[in-house]
Design an enzyme around this catalytic site. Structure first.
Site, PDB file in Angstrom:
ATOM      1  N   GLY A 112      36.528  35.079  38.142  1.00  0.00           N
ATOM      2  CA  GLY A 112      36.728  35.961  37.400  1.00  0.00           C
ATOM      3  C   GLY A 112      37.430  36.095  36.159  1.00  0.00           C
ATOM      4  N   GLY A 119      38.609  38.992  34.117  1.00  0.00           N
ATOM      5  CA  GLY A 119      38.758  40.294  33.671  1.00  0.00           C
ATOM      6  C   GLY A 119      40.291  39.945  32.902  1.00  0.00           C
ATOM      7  CE  LYS A 165      26.518  27.149  34.644  1.00  0.00           C
ATOM      8  NZ  LYS A 165      25.699  25.886  34.784  1.00  0.00           N
ATOM      9  CB  SER A 177      36.330  44.503  39.902  1.00  0.00           C
ATOM     10  OG  SER A 177      35.159  44.550  40.520  1.00  0.00           O
ATOM     11  CD  GLN A 183      38.709  40.543  45.226  1.00  0.00           C
ATOM     12  OE1 GLN A 183      39.113  40.586  46.625  1.00  0.00           O
ATOM     13  NE2 GLN A 183      39.645  40.504  44.466  1.00  0.00           N
ATOM     14  CG  HIS A 195      44.493  45.129  45.003  1.00  0.00           C
ATOM     15  ND1 HIS A 195      45.481  45.771  45.532  1.00  0.00           N
ATOM     16  CD2 HIS A 195      43.476  46.006  44.827  1.00  0.00           C
ATOM     17  CE1 HIS A 195      45.384  46.888  45.419  1.00  0.00           C
ATOM     18  NE2 HIS A 195      44.049  46.966  45.150  1.00  0.00           N
ATOM     19  CG  ASP A 255      47.882  48.488  43.430  1.00  0.00           C
ATOM     20  OD1 ASP A 255      48.760  47.999  42.463  1.00  0.00           O
ATOM     21  OD2 ASP A 255      46.714  48.584  43.201  1.00  0.00           O
ATOM     22  CD  GLU A 259      45.856  51.146  40.892  1.00  0.00           C
ATOM     23  OE1 GLU A 259      45.637  49.790  40.581  1.00  0.00           O
ATOM     24  OE2 GLU A 259      44.856  51.592  42.047  1.00  0.00           O
TER      25      GLU A 259
END
Length: 410
Positions: free
Chosen positions: A99, A101, A124, A161, A165, A186, A270, A274
């Protein structure tokens, strides 16, 4: 291509000039200013400075037990894992970052600058693949498909994310083989495994290092020669070395100090944060106060300044630096008395909401809702509609003009 604002271009130009003409300290300050607006610039142009800073910055602190309001906790710091020690711990490892991000980009670049053997796994041809190439990852050498990177890696760092996942786990799982380490930033996927299907094999270490901030901040603080605070947790310790490796990896990705928790506590705190005071509650309270002021005849500029601008530009930084008691003691007597008297009202009004929020997080209903919503095929379209409503609301449109008047934007 990513759109770059005029402010970002200006910040980038200042950073380029500083890197070319100034001392390292001044260069880092300019880079730190540019990075939040243009993190790709910071990633591409100042890695040599970052490597030099990490190597030469004086270290005088180390692991210690501190008293947090009467509770003793052990805090690990970057000086506990200098570059030489990181190189020794991970000398036989290949870090496969899955990943790209904000966290994947920041953590992979920081590890690379810290001298570790890092590869990146992506689908890709996508935008992330192109960005990774722009950041110096080379197809077939350090940039691979998700499956090939997972096969090559000894430490598989799943930084997709939460929804990503869940989707990618069936393809990833065959490569999580005996003796490897599975890493997360996370605890969501593992803790809510009944919903995500992510159940790590019993013969691998499973660890977590969770930076307490965005990937852009992880990278910009690293480039500044500092580091973000992060939490560390162990899900499985098969090798007997998972704990040391987890803290070492936390430093390698750019952490300044680290504290130990569990996967469950990390994800529960977490998700609560948020949805609460970090974003959800703040937007709700901002909007409520702004609307009350506007209803009572205040102009958009006045309502925004008294609701958002003064909070974010003046008071919040002082609270962060000095504490709430200091803030109360360093404002007008009228402000102090009113704030002290009204704080219990807001406490009583909001605590039941936080109780319901935490219960929804802990029982899994919040995670299930998140998975369901984020997995729908029209998720991006619906998200853009929601963000457009916020962006085009009067409060935040007024904010665009107010922000343009800040000294740094003149």
């Amino acid at each position: 291509m990513h759109a770059v604002s005029a402010a970002a271009r200006a910040a980038s130009r200042r950073a380029v000039s500083a890197v070319a003409t100034s001392s390292p300290a001044r260069a880092f300050s300019a880079v730190a200013a540019a990075a939040p607006r243009c993190p790709r610039f910071a990633a591409q142009h100042v890695a040599p400075l970052a490597r030099a800073a990490v190597k030469t910055r004086p270290q005088s602190r180390g692991v210690k037990t501190l008293d947090f309001a009467g509770t003793k906790e052990t805090v690990w710091e970057r000086s506990d894992f200098p570059r030489e020690k990181l190189a020794e711990i991970f000398k036989n490892d290949t870090m496969a970052v899955i990943g790209y991000g904000t966290q994947g980009m920041a953590q992979s670049l920081n590890m690379r600058d810290n001298g570790l053997n890092v590869i990146v796994g992506l689908r890709k041809g996508g935008a992330s693949w192109k960005q990774a190439e722009a950041d110096g990852w080379v197809a077939g050498t350090t940039l691979f498909s998700i499956e090939e990177a997972a096969q090559r890696g000894t430490v598989i760092m799943n930084l997709l994310s939460d929804a990503g996942q869940k989707e990618a786990w069936p393809a990833l799982k065959p490569f999580v083989t005996k003796g490897k380490t599975l890493y997360f930033s996370h605890g969501f996927g593992v803790v809510f495994h009944k919903q995500t299907g992510i159940v790590p094999p019993a013969d691998v270490d499973v660890i977590l290092a969770a930076p307490k901030g965005s990937g852009a901040t992880v990278r910009s603080l690293f480039l500044e020669g500092r580091g973000i605070n992060s939490s560390v947790a162990i899900w499985q310790d098969v090798s007997g070395q998972a704990r040391e490796r987890a803290f070492a990896l936390g430093v390698a990705i750019g952490s300044g100090y680290l504290y130990e928790t569990t996967f469950e506590r990390e994800v529960h705190s977490d998700l609560t944060g948020e949805r609460g005071v970090l974003m959800g509650a703040i937007q709700g309270m901002f909007q409520a106060q702004y609307e009350v002021l506007r209803k009572n005849g205040h102009s958009p500029s006045e309502a925004f300044n008294e609701t958002v601008e003064e909070a974010t530009q003046s008071l919040y930084p002082l609270i962060g630096a000095k504490g709430m008691d200091w803030m109360y003691d360093n404002c007008s007597t009228t402000a102090r008395r009113g704030a002290l008297d009204w704080a219990p009202e807001f406490y009583s009004a909001t605590k039941p909401v936080f109780e319901r929020l935490y219960e929804a997080v802990a029982n899994g209903s919040e995670s299930q809702r998140s998975i369901d919503e984020n997995s729908k095929p029209d998720y991006r379209e619906r998200l853009e509609k929601e963000l457009k409503e916020i962006r085009e609301s009067e409060m935040w449109r007024a904010g665009v003009t107010v922000r343009s008047l800040r000294p740094e934007n003149q």
